[in-house]
Design a protein around this motif. Structure first.
Motif, PDB file in Angstrom:
ATOM      1  N   LEU A  44       0.852  -1.194   0.000  1.00 27.86           N
ATOM      2  CA  LEU A  44       0.000   0.000   0.000  1.00 27.86           C
ATOM      3  C   LEU A  44       0.878   1.231   0.000  1.00 27.86           C
ATOM      4  O   LEU A  44       1.807   1.345   0.802  1.00 27.86           O
ATOM      5  N   LEU A  45       0.595   2.149  -0.911  1.00 24.54           N
ATOM      6  CA  LEU A  45       1.184   3.491  -0.879  1.00 24.54           C
ATOM      7  C   LEU A  45       0.020   4.452  -0.675  1.00 24.54           C
ATOM      8  O   LEU A  45      -0.836   4.588  -1.544  1.00 24.54           O
ATOM      9  N   ALA A  81       7.427 -11.080  -1.616  1.00 27.04           N
ATOM     10  CA  ALA A  81       6.122 -10.701  -2.179  1.00 27.04           C
ATOM     11  C   ALA A  81       5.784  -9.234  -1.931  1.00 27.04           C
ATOM     12  O   ALA A  81       5.641  -8.458  -2.876  1.00 27.04           O
ATOM     13  N   GLY A  82       5.644  -8.839  -0.669  1.00 23.43           N
ATOM     14  CA  GLY A  82       5.236  -7.468  -0.347  1.00 23.43           C
ATOM     15  C   GLY A  82       6.182  -6.415  -0.894  1.00 23.43           C
ATOM     16  O   GLY A  82       5.762  -5.444  -1.525  1.00 23.43           O
ATOM     17  N   ARG A  83       7.502  -6.618  -0.683  1.00 25.51           N
ATOM     18  CA  ARG A  83       8.477  -5.619  -1.155  1.00 25.51           C
ATOM     19  C   ARG A  83       8.494  -5.521  -2.681  1.00 25.51           C
ATOM     20  O   ARG A  83       8.449  -4.417  -3.219  1.00 25.51           O
ATOM     21  N   LEU A 125       4.775  -0.420  -7.458  1.00 21.26           N
ATOM     22  CA  LEU A 125       3.976   0.795  -7.215  1.00 21.26           C
ATOM     23  C   LEU A 125       4.873   2.034  -7.249  1.00 21.26           C
ATOM     24  O   LEU A 125       4.519   3.045  -7.855  1.00 21.26           O
ATOM     25  N   ARG A 126       6.024   1.948  -6.603  1.00 20.48           N
ATOM     26  CA  ARG A 126       6.946   3.106  -6.582  1.00 20.48           C
ATOM     27  C   ARG A 126       7.418   3.432  -7.997  1.00 20.48           C
ATOM     28  O   ARG A 126       7.525   4.598  -8.363  1.00 20.48           O
ATOM     29  N   VAL A 130      -2.874   3.888  -3.553  1.00 19.06           N
ATOM     30  CA  VAL A 130      -3.108   2.654  -4.311  1.00 19.06           C
ATOM     31  C   VAL A 130      -2.754   1.442  -3.455  1.00 19.06           C
ATOM     32  O   VAL A 130      -1.683   1.389  -2.842  1.00 19.06           O
ATOM     33  N   LEU A 131      -3.660   0.478  -3.423  1.00 14.97           N
ATOM     34  CA  LEU A 131      -3.416  -0.838  -2.827  1.00 14.97           C
ATOM     35  C   LEU A 131      -3.144  -1.799  -3.973  1.00 14.97           C
ATOM     36  O   LEU A 131      -3.935  -1.878  -4.918  1.00 14.97           O
ATOM     37  N   ALA A 132      -2.026  -2.505  -3.901  1.00 13.95           N
ATOM     38  CA  ALA A 132      -1.723  -3.549  -4.881  1.00 13.95           C
ATOM     39  C   ALA A 132      -1.697  -4.876  -4.135  1.00 13.95           C
ATOM     40  O   ALA A 132      -0.994  -5.020  -3.134  1.00 13.95           O
TER      41      ALA A 132
END
Length: 197
Positions: A55-56, A73-75, A81-82, A89-91
């Motif tokens: 999430l950003l 996964a998360g990173r 996104l970055r 935004v949620l990915a």
């Protein structure tokens, strides 16, 4: 410098060595909304092995590997996104395990490819911070003020009727102070305007 979010949600699915990866990129206002979206994804995919996400959202960013090896996964999702320079935004990537282990490098590639595929379809739009104004007015002024709301791309979120009409409007935060002045002029000073934080 403008910040960008997504015009609408996008999703994509890829298969890697019998595992299904379903990627979703969803515009959200804040972390609470993102958590509700994640709950919805988990409810939609009860048989999924993992629901990994990033999430950003201004100061409310975060990520989760959801049981996958740390950092696989998360990173990688967050880095995509970055790379797309978005905020709000949620990915999330839903994984159905297919029985073949991918290894740490394979997982990083799989999660990166899944969310990158979804983001390629995404339409970026400038993110405009929105805020509320409360308007208290006479019944005689209501039609004129409602027309003004429509003409100014504002969103009527609440209306209540008593001795006076009370409206709550959501609009671009930067436009609220000028809007308060315009609405006072429009009603010859009769409307009470409250710019809410």
């Amino acid at each position: 410098m403008p910040t960008y979010t997504l015009a609408s949600s996008v999703s994509a699915e890829i298969d890697i060595r019998k595992s299904r990866f379903i990627a979703c990129a969803i515009p959200v206002a804040n972390r609470d909304e993102a958590m509700r979206e994640l709950d919805g994804l988990r409810a939609t995919h009860p048989g999924a092995t993992h629901v990994c996400w990033a999430l950003l959202a201004g100061g409310q960013s975060g990520m989760s590997d959801d049981g996958e090896p740390s950092g696989t996964a998360g990173r990688p999702i967050l880095e995509v996104l970055r790379h797309h320079e978005v905020d709000g935004v949620l990915a999330a990537v839903v994984r159905y395990y297919g029985g073949i282990k991918l290894g740490a490098g394979g997982l990083v590639r799989a999660y990166t490819d899944a969310i990158a595929t979804a983001m390629q379809q995404a339409e970026r739009v400038e993110r405009v911070e929105r805020g509320l104004i409360g308007i208290e007015l006479d019944y005689a002024d209501e039609a004129r003020v409602r027309r003004w709301i429509e003409q100014h791309e504002a969103e009527l979120v609440e209306s209540a009727y008593g001795m006076t009409v009370r409206l709550v409007v959501r609009m671009a935060a930067a436009a609220r102070e000028p809007a308060a002045l315009e609405l006072r002029d429009l009603t010859n000073g009769r409307a009470g305007i409250e710019v809410r934080t």
